[in-house]
Design a protein around this motif. Sequence first.
Motif, PDB file in Angstrom:
ATOM      1  N   ASN A 131       0.811  -1.205   0.000  1.00  0.00           N
ATOM      2  CA  ASN A 131       0.000   0.000   0.000  1.00  0.00           C
ATOM      3  C   ASN A 131       0.849   1.261   0.000  1.00  0.00           C
ATOM      4  OD1 ASN A 131      -2.374  -1.453   0.003  1.00  0.00           O
ATOM      5  ND2 ASN A 131      -2.447  -1.593   2.240  1.00  0.00           N
ATOM      6  N   ASP A 132       2.087   1.152   0.504  1.00  0.00           N
ATOM      7  CA  ASP A 132       2.925   2.341   0.540  1.00  0.00           C
ATOM      8  C   ASP A 132       3.623   2.576  -0.792  1.00  0.00           C
ATOM      9  OD1 ASP A 132       4.735   0.305   0.491  1.00  0.00           O
ATOM     10  OD2 ASP A 132       5.734   0.803   2.375  1.00  0.00           O
ATOM     11  N   GLY A 133       3.339   1.723  -1.779  1.00  0.00           N
ATOM     12  CA  GLY A 133       3.862   1.937  -3.119  1.00  0.00           C
ATOM     13  C   GLY A 133       5.232   1.323  -3.344  1.00  0.00           C
ATOM     14  N   LYS A 134       5.813   0.758  -2.289  1.00  0.00           N
ATOM     15  CA  LYS A 134       7.139   0.168  -2.440  1.00  0.00           C
ATOM     16  C   LYS A 134       7.018  -1.240  -3.016  1.00  0.00           C
ATOM     17  CE  LYS A 134       9.399   2.741   1.268  1.00  0.00           C
ATOM     18  NZ  LYS A 134      10.144   2.653   2.535  1.00  0.00           N
ATOM     19  N   SER A 135       7.909  -1.545  -3.938  1.00  0.00           N
ATOM     20  CA  SER A 135       7.852  -2.845  -4.595  1.00  0.00           C
ATOM     21  C   SER A 135       8.407  -3.935  -3.687  1.00  0.00           C
ATOM     22  CB  SER A 135       8.672  -2.793  -5.893  1.00  0.00           C
ATOM     23  OG  SER A 135       8.763  -4.074  -6.447  1.00  0.00           O
ATOM     24  N   ASP A 136       7.698  -5.045  -3.655  1.00  0.00           N
ATOM     25  CA  ASP A 136       8.170  -6.187  -2.895  1.00  0.00           C
ATOM     26  C   ASP A 136       7.978  -7.434  -3.741  1.00  0.00           C
ATOM     27  OD1 ASP A 136       9.223  -7.557  -0.755  1.00  0.00           O
ATOM     28  OD2 ASP A 136       7.290  -7.849   0.218  1.00  0.00           O
ATOM     29  N   ILE A 137       8.422  -7.359  -4.987  1.00  0.00           N
ATOM     30  CA  ILE A 137       8.242  -8.434  -5.960  1.00  0.00           C
ATOM     31  C   ILE A 137       9.128  -9.631  -5.607  1.00  0.00           C
ATOM     32  CG2 ILE A 137       8.565  -9.082  -8.381  1.00  0.00           C
ATOM     33  CD1 ILE A 137       6.213  -7.308  -7.985  1.00  0.00           C
ATOM     34  N   THR A 138       8.549 -10.827  -5.694  1.00  0.00           N
ATOM     35  CA  THR A 138       9.318 -12.053  -5.509  1.00  0.00           C
ATOM     36  C   THR A 138       9.227 -12.891  -6.788  1.00  0.00           C
ATOM     37  OG1 THR A 138       7.450 -13.363  -4.689  1.00  0.00           O
ATOM     38  CG2 THR A 138       8.671 -12.050  -3.067  1.00  0.00           C
ATOM     39  N   MET A 139      10.059 -13.921  -6.864  1.00  0.00           N
ATOM     40  CA  MET A 139      10.043 -14.796  -8.030  1.00  0.00           C
ATOM     41  C   MET A 139       8.709 -15.515  -8.146  1.00  0.00           C
ATOM     42  SD  MET A 139      12.112 -15.184 -10.451  1.00  0.00           S
ATOM     43  CE  MET A 139      11.676 -15.971 -11.997  1.00  0.00           C
ATOM     44  N   ASN A 140       8.073 -15.795  -7.012  1.00  0.00           N
ATOM     45  CA  ASN A 140       6.754 -16.437  -7.028  1.00  0.00           C
ATOM     46  C   ASN A 140       5.708 -15.524  -7.653  1.00  0.00           C
ATOM     47  OD1 ASN A 140       7.404 -18.917  -5.931  1.00  0.00           O
ATOM     48  ND2 ASN A 140       7.106 -18.249  -3.827  1.00  0.00           N
ATOM     49  N   ASP A 141       5.838 -14.205  -7.404  1.00  0.00           N
ATOM     50  CA  ASP A 141       4.914 -13.243  -8.020  1.00  0.00           C
ATOM     51  C   ASP A 141       5.041 -13.301  -9.536  1.00  0.00           C
ATOM     52  OD1 ASP A 141       3.934 -12.292  -5.585  1.00  0.00           O
ATOM     53  OD2 ASP A 141       5.584 -10.878  -5.384  1.00  0.00           O
ATOM     54  N   VAL A 142       6.284 -13.370 -10.009  1.00  0.00           N
ATOM     55  CA  VAL A 142       6.514 -13.437 -11.459  1.00  0.00           C
ATOM     56  C   VAL A 142       5.922 -14.721 -12.032  1.00  0.00           C
ATOM     57  CG1 VAL A 142       8.274 -13.535 -13.264  1.00  0.00           C
ATOM     58  CG2 VAL A 142       8.592 -12.019 -11.308  1.00  0.00           C
ATOM     59  N   LYS A 143       6.124 -15.825 -11.321  1.00  0.00           N
ATOM     60  CA  LYS A 143       5.578 -17.109 -11.783  1.00  0.00           C
ATOM     61  C   LYS A 143       4.050 -17.071 -11.847  1.00  0.00           C
ATOM     62  CE  LYS A 143       9.385 -20.031 -10.140  1.00  0.00           C
ATOM     63  NZ  LYS A 143       9.788 -21.066  -9.164  1.00  0.00           N
ATOM     64  N   ASN A 144       3.436 -16.400 -10.851  1.00  0.00           N
ATOM     65  CA  ASN A 144       1.973 -16.283 -10.841  1.00  0.00           C
ATOM     66  C   ASN A 144       1.487 -15.436 -12.010  1.00  0.00           C
ATOM     67  OD1 ASN A 144       1.597 -17.853  -8.549  1.00  0.00           O
ATOM     68  ND2 ASN A 144       1.785 -16.116  -7.155  1.00  0.00           N
ATOM     69  N   LEU A 145       2.226 -14.371 -12.320  1.00  0.00           N
ATOM     70  CA  LEU A 145       1.859 -13.529 -13.465  1.00  0.00           C
ATOM     71  C   LEU A 145       1.964 -14.309 -14.771  1.00  0.00           C
ATOM     72  CD1 LEU A 145       3.614 -10.160 -12.499  1.00  0.00           C
ATOM     73  CD2 LEU A 145       1.153 -10.576 -12.629  1.00  0.00           C
ATOM     74  N   VAL A 146       3.024 -15.104 -14.899  1.00  0.00           N
ATOM     75  CA  VAL A 146       3.205 -15.917 -16.106  1.00  0.00           C
ATOM     76  C   VAL A 146       2.084 -16.954 -16.219  1.00  0.00           C
ATOM     77  CG1 VAL A 146       4.696 -17.627 -17.230  1.00  0.00           C
ATOM     78  CG2 VAL A 146       5.700 -15.578 -16.207  1.00  0.00           C
ATOM     79  N   LYS A 147       1.695 -17.498 -15.067  1.00  0.00           N
ATOM     80  CA  LYS A 147       0.590 -18.468 -15.060  1.00  0.00           C
ATOM     81  C   LYS A 147      -0.708 -17.810 -15.536  1.00  0.00           C
ATOM     82  CE  LYS A 147      -1.860 -21.712 -12.031  1.00  0.00           C
ATOM     83  NZ  LYS A 147      -2.022 -22.199 -10.644  1.00  0.00           N
ATOM     84  N   LYS A 148      -0.968 -16.567 -15.067  1.00  0.00           N
ATOM     85  CA  LYS A 148      -2.159 -15.841 -15.507  1.00  0.00           C
ATOM     86  C   LYS A 148      -2.102 -15.569 -17.006  1.00  0.00           C
ATOM     87  CE  LYS A 148      -3.138 -13.450 -11.140  1.00  0.00           C
ATOM     88  NZ  LYS A 148      -3.184 -12.126 -10.472  1.00  0.00           N
ATOM     89  N   LYS A 149      -0.910 -15.191 -17.481  1.00  0.00           N
ATOM     90  CA  LYS A 149      -0.729 -14.936 -18.923  1.00  0.00           C
ATOM     91  C   LYS A 149      -1.063 -16.183 -19.736  1.00  0.00           C
ATOM     92  CE  LYS A 149       3.310 -15.419 -20.765  1.00  0.00           C
ATOM     93  NZ  LYS A 149       3.119 -16.361 -21.908  1.00  0.00           N
ATOM     94  N   ASP A 150      -0.568 -17.330 -19.267  1.00  0.00           N
ATOM     95  CA  ASP A 150      -0.834 -18.589 -19.972  1.00  0.00           C
ATOM     96  C   ASP A 150      -2.331 -18.905 -19.979  1.00  0.00           C
ATOM     97  OD1 ASP A 150       1.863 -18.846 -20.394  1.00  0.00           O
ATOM     98  OD2 ASP A 150       2.196 -20.245 -18.742  1.00  0.00           O
ATOM     99  N   GLU A 151      -2.992 -18.620 -18.856  1.00  0.00           N
ATOM    100  CA  GLU A 151      -4.431 -18.879 -18.776  1.00  0.00           C
ATOM    101  C   GLU A 151      -5.201 -17.982 -19.748  1.00  0.00           C
ATOM    102  OE1 GLU A 151      -5.293 -18.208 -14.682  1.00  0.00           O
ATOM    103  OE2 GLU A 151      -4.528 -20.168 -14.013  1.00  0.00           O
TER     104      GLU A 151
END
Length: 212
Positions: free
Chosen positions: A8-28
């Motif tokens: 919520n404070d706008g700071k990025s806290d991206i993890t490799m799992n987040d990227v994998k989830n995004l790729v999974k959504k893209k595939d879907e």
Amino acid sequence: MKMTGENNDGKSDITMNDVKNLVKKKDEIEEQIKAYYDVLEDQGVGVEGPLVDEEGFPRSDVNLYQIRTARHNISCLQNDHKAIMVEIEEALHKLHAREKAKHEQDGAEAQAEAMEHEVSLPPPFARVDAVTQGSPACGAGLRVGDEITEFGSVNTGNFQNLQNIASVVQHSEGKPLRVAVIRNGQRAGMSLTPQRWSGRGLLGCNIVPIHR
């Protein structure tokens, strides 16, 4: 579409799992788009095919509702696909930037720690040049090459000669002594108890002074 892993404070806290989830959504999304394209192909109209006959009337040979729904969903899903591709690209960029920053920080911290460690190591006053197997010195963990910075009450500041160590040993028979050494550039500590054993003396090691 909200960026996954963003606080919520706008700071990025991206993890490799987040990227994998995004790729999974893209595939879907891609699978859904393909499924709707298959619907249009079954109807024989494609994305741009006309839905009226030559006289301008709605075609009766196809399922108009199904075609319009498929075309609308394809359009929406393609927008979602573009958006999630941007998210994936941004997430990877942030992930790589953070890993690079972490690597640089770890390197700087390691260098600072090494410099601090080098400065904080006291100069040794004696070195172990022999340790007999089965002796008290051997049992305490003393090794050949260890450079002594502390031996009981004897330290770098008050050491004058080996008689200082001999005196401490004679007065500490059966009592544990704190011994600090420098081994391979690292400080190591141990407890050494002078005592009678099968060999000569109370320690079973040979110590020589370091002349500076």
